[in-house]
Design a protein around this motif. Sequence first.
Motif, PDB file in Angstrom:
ATOM      1  N   THR A 109       0.827  -1.206   0.000  1.00 34.50           N
ATOM      2  CA  THR A 109       0.000   0.000   0.000  1.00 34.50           C
ATOM      3  C   THR A 109       0.863   1.258   0.000  1.00 34.50           C
ATOM      4  OG1 THR A 109      -1.753  -1.167   1.186  1.00 34.50           O
ATOM      5  CG2 THR A 109      -1.837   1.239   1.189  1.00 34.50           C
ATOM      6  N   GLU A 110       1.818   1.316   0.919  1.00 36.95           N
ATOM      7  CA  GLU A 110       2.691   2.484   1.014  1.00 36.95           C
ATOM      8  C   GLU A 110       3.753   2.500  -0.070  1.00 36.95           C
ATOM      9  OE1 GLU A 110       2.300   5.000   3.032  1.00 36.95           O
ATOM     10  OE2 GLU A 110       0.540   4.073   3.957  1.00 36.95           O
ATOM     11  N   GLU A 111       4.020   1.339  -0.673  1.00 40.12           N
ATOM     12  CA  GLU A 111       5.013   1.218  -1.737  1.00 40.12           C
ATOM     13  C   GLU A 111       6.399   1.636  -1.274  1.00 40.12           C
ATOM     14  OE1 GLU A 111       3.556   3.150  -5.224  1.00 40.12           O
ATOM     15  OE2 GLU A 111       1.591   2.214  -5.061  1.00 40.12           O
ATOM     16  N   TRP A 112       6.729   1.238  -0.038  1.00 41.82           N
ATOM     17  CA  TRP A 112       8.048   1.479   0.531  1.00 41.82           C
ATOM     18  C   TRP A 112       8.514   0.212   1.228  1.00 41.82           C
ATOM     19  CZ3 TRP A 112      11.495   5.715   1.318  1.00 41.82           C
ATOM     20  CH2 TRP A 112      11.195   6.818   0.529  1.00 41.82           C
ATOM     21  N   GLY A 113       9.823   0.086   1.334  1.00 43.48           N
ATOM     22  CA  GLY A 113      10.399  -1.059   2.008  1.00 43.48           C
ATOM     23  C   GLY A 113      10.985  -0.663   3.354  1.00 43.48           C
ATOM     24  N   GLU A 114      10.681  -1.459   4.385  1.00 41.58           N
ATOM     25  CA  GLU A 114      11.275  -1.280   5.707  1.00 41.58           C
ATOM     26  C   GLU A 114      12.393  -2.308   5.876  1.00 41.58           C
ATOM     27  OE1 GLU A 114       8.378  -0.017   9.016  1.00 41.58           O
ATOM     28  OE2 GLU A 114       7.203  -1.374   7.737  1.00 41.58           O
TER      29      GLU A 114
ATOM     30  N   LYS B 123      17.405  25.523   6.259  1.00 43.53           N
ATOM     31  CA  LYS B 123      16.501  25.857   5.164  1.00 43.53           C
ATOM     32  C   LYS B 123      15.254  24.982   5.268  1.00 43.53           C
ATOM     33  CE  LYS B 123      19.660  25.110   1.975  1.00 43.53           C
ATOM     34  NZ  LYS B 123      20.322  25.051   0.643  1.00 43.53           N
ATOM     35  N   THR B 124      14.092  25.602   5.166  1.00 40.12           N
ATOM     36  CA  THR B 124      12.815  24.891   5.242  1.00 40.12           C
ATOM     37  C   THR B 124      11.974  25.262   4.032  1.00 40.12           C
ATOM     38  OG1 THR B 124      12.863  24.967   7.662  1.00 40.12           O
ATOM     39  CG2 THR B 124      10.763  24.452   6.620  1.00 40.12           C
ATOM     40  N   GLU B 125      11.492  24.244   3.333  1.00 38.12           N
ATOM     41  CA  GLU B 125      10.615  24.451   2.180  1.00 38.12           C
ATOM     42  C   GLU B 125       9.327  23.676   2.387  1.00 38.12           C
ATOM     43  OE1 GLU B 125      11.830  24.487  -2.221  1.00 38.12           O
ATOM     44  OE2 GLU B 125      10.876  22.520  -1.993  1.00 38.12           O
ATOM     45  N   PHE B 126       8.208  24.380   2.384  1.00 39.53           N
ATOM     46  CA  PHE B 126       6.884  23.769   2.544  1.00 39.53           C
ATOM     47  C   PHE B 126       6.113  23.963   1.252  1.00 39.53           C
ATOM     48  CE2 PHE B 126       2.342  24.383   3.539  1.00 39.53           C
ATOM     49  CZ  PHE B 126       2.050  23.128   4.067  1.00 39.53           C
TER      50      PHE B 126
ATOM     51  N   LYS C  32       6.581   6.790  -5.210  1.00 38.11           N
ATOM     52  CA  LYS C  32       5.677   7.337  -4.212  1.00 38.11           C
ATOM     53  C   LYS C  32       6.479   8.016  -3.103  1.00 38.11           C
ATOM     54  CE  LYS C  32       1.511   6.047  -1.638  1.00 38.11           C
ATOM     55  NZ  LYS C  32       0.591   4.942  -1.312  1.00 38.11           N
ATOM     56  N   ARG C  33       5.978   9.170  -2.626  1.00 36.37           N
ATOM     57  CA  ARG C  33       6.714   9.957  -1.631  1.00 36.37           C
ATOM     58  C   ARG C  33       6.674   9.292  -0.264  1.00 36.37           C
ATOM     59  NH1 ARG C  33       3.981  15.610  -1.792  1.00 36.37           N
ATOM     60  NH2 ARG C  33       2.181  14.259  -1.458  1.00 36.37           N
ATOM     61  N   LYS C  34       7.769   9.457   0.494  1.00 34.83           N
ATOM     62  CA  LYS C  34       7.878   8.877   1.831  1.00 34.83           C
ATOM     63  C   LYS C  34       8.805   9.741   2.657  1.00 34.83           C
ATOM     64  CE  LYS C  34       7.317   5.206   4.656  1.00 34.83           C
ATOM     65  NZ  LYS C  34       7.771   5.764   5.920  1.00 34.83           N
TER      66      LYS C  34
ATOM     67  N   ASN D 154       6.740  13.781   4.258  1.00 31.66           N
ATOM     68  CA  ASN D 154       5.552  13.650   3.435  1.00 31.66           C
ATOM     69  C   ASN D 154       4.325  13.785   4.342  1.00 31.66           C
ATOM     70  OD1 ASN D 154       3.827  13.099   1.266  1.00 31.66           O
ATOM     71  ND2 ASN D 154       3.889  10.906   1.679  1.00 31.66           N
ATOM     72  N   ILE D 155       3.851  14.999   4.509  1.00 30.36           N
ATOM     73  CA  ILE D 155       2.784  15.268   5.475  1.00 30.36           C
ATOM     74  C   ILE D 155       1.471  14.647   5.021  1.00 30.36           C
ATOM     75  CG2 ILE D 155       1.534  17.093   6.677  1.00 30.36           C
ATOM     76  CD1 ILE D 155       3.963  18.902   6.193  1.00 30.36           C
TER      77      ILE D 155
END
Length: 766
Positions: A186-191, A266-269, A217-219, A244-245
């Motif tokens: 579902t999340e398309e990420w590996g732990e 530096k912070t970018e939102f 997919k963002r994580k 990834n909020i």
Amino acid sequence: MQIRYFLALCLLPNIVLADEADSTELPTSQCFVTPPVSRSFDDRAALTGIDDEQIVIISDFSNAAFNAQAEFTGDVSFSQGQRHIAADSAILDQKNQRLNANGNLIFKDELFTVTADSLEAQMSTNSATLQKAQYWLHGQQVHGDASKLQITSDNNLLLTKTNFTTCPPGDESWLLEADMIKIDSTEEWGEIWNAKLRIADVPILYIPYMTVPVSDKRKSGFLFPSFSTSTTNGVEISTPYYWNISPEYDLTFTPHYMSSRGLFTKTEFRYLAGEQQNGQFNVEYLDSDDNLSTKADRYLYHWSHQGAVNANWRVRADYTNVSDNNYFNDLDSDVNQSTDNQLSRIGEASYFERNWDFNIRVQDIKVLGEDEKPYQVMPQLNFNYRTEDIIESIDFKFNSELTNFRHQDDEYNTANRLHLVPSLIWPIQGPAGSFTSEVKLMQTQYWQQNLDDDSTLDETVSRTIPQARLHGQVNFERATQMFGEQYRQTLEPQVQYLYVGYEDQSNIGIYDTAELQEDYYGLFRDRQYSGLDRIADANQFTLGFTTRLFDHSNREKFKFSVGQIMYLQDSKVSIDDTYEESSPSTSVLAAELDAQLYDDWFISGSVQHDTETGENKKNEVTLDFRPSNDKLLQLSYRYVPDLLNTNTNDQVDISQAGFRTSWPISDDLYFVGNYYYDLNEDRNIETYTGVQYESCCWAVRLSYHYRIKTNYDDDLTDIDSTSEKFESGVYLNFVIKGLGGSGPLGVADMLNEGLFNYRKPLYMRN
């Protein structure tokens, strides 16, 4: 014999790791890792009309009894939808809903391929276990081994005593070993747990827990760090973290440590506002810059937003502020570059219909390094109307503007300006040419406030100026032969007559007006100045022509344009309200050239020559050799006399020569180099040298930069703005593909680093 055996049971879970349309780009052919394929998979092409709930079993031999075990041997193939299993033998226990397969086992679906010694599937729980497995993720170069691979009931993968890499088989540039990897469908990420990173088979890093992407997919997680060193900032280490909020929001926080200055954050939102609007916030902060004698704080904040509210409304906003004039010169900002010295603050809303549009805008411009501040537009209203064939073939246009000019300093005057321009246009278009007649009446009303007693400006000014413009162009062409090749040559002469009435405008202030450049296309403009505070009177002809060469494939190989304005009457209007009796009778002679000299050689140049004094006002020329997209040699020269130095207010001549190259040393190794020399000052002003190695699974770039550093007058520093300072630095970037890296470093951005960005010649090939 072959037997087709149908079961309305679900054999294996449908594991979805990523939508195929959203997956990452396929690697190049030399990097693509091809998983094994069983010849029995080809038989599925003959199967039609089988839904995802049915299982098709093909084998050479079978032994089956109802509600008991069924044995299959000899090139066994199981198919269900897009999932396929090939094995030497298999046993299907219908009573316990269990499948066992052995021997040359291959499992494949749309997203991955697995080979294993054996497979055991429990159909009641939609789970399966494969022993001593090798796996390949399709289209992503990721592959590895696992002592055990489990497909869970919730469609996830669990790999035990496993490893993975994106390198081709036999290439052990990097390998990640782990006790366990869980791939979430579902999340398309590996732990990954208890991971050990090996580079060239040498363990260099132990990570108890980490996550990596298996799709685009963002994580949330740390991105790759970067390292560099320079004479002004010292040793630099940057470690960005991505959060990834939600699908509509994300944030990147980057601690950037500089040994000579301190910690720079530096912070970018970024955000999405519906389907058609987006924007971002940036905040940058450096506490007590150690490289300044004042130990001042440095900061930046930025907001941008743009998009469509509905089918008619568009909005745009952009605001940036910095702590000091030298912020972009000293610090690596994510918002602007060191060559940018203007901060434009704009808020805008526009409404569009077919025949008319309306716009409201506020604008403030901050010019870094200059004491004089431009006027603010608070606000400006524009209304434009257009219609065709109002009188037979004559078109009508109406443009209007209402602007309020404010200034941050009280000693400056302010103004309101109303500008109305009705115009009639008679366009005649055809393949042989065109002719356009246009008449305008420009009516402007000024209300100027805060005038001092010595001011030459008037509180109320009404200005009415007529304008007439005739512009014609003819297209000739012929067949010709040059250098043994057949070409189609065009000759496109054009002539323009422009009349603009005269009115004394010295009683109007300068709020948004500047002189425009006289290049070839500028010769055919109907105005001499930007803005509306000065409308120069004109009684002049412009003559020009363009000639082109097209080869037998209709590809443009040569283009040359030249033109000049002949003044029938001297213009009496200028920005500084001075009228010179010895005004020139002609403008500069402006010429431009773009040509493919021979095969992969290109030349591009422009010149602005003063025919009355015999001097050149501007020269630019570039010579390019580009045999392919990754090979480039470029020589360039530019000359601009009497250019104003904003720091010293002196007139200086710019005469600079440059060399730039990008060339592959081998299939994986690239070299990029820039060198620019100031011929007047007899010194090097910029050098950039970079070497980049990129393989299928990792990339590294090492670069050196030496350049002149701009310094503005600034309250935060005690730097003399007239002094010249050079900066040098060494930069290292490293990416391991498949471990969250941003992909190839790329050569194009290396060409654009520095003061002199690469300008591609006008390619005339399709």
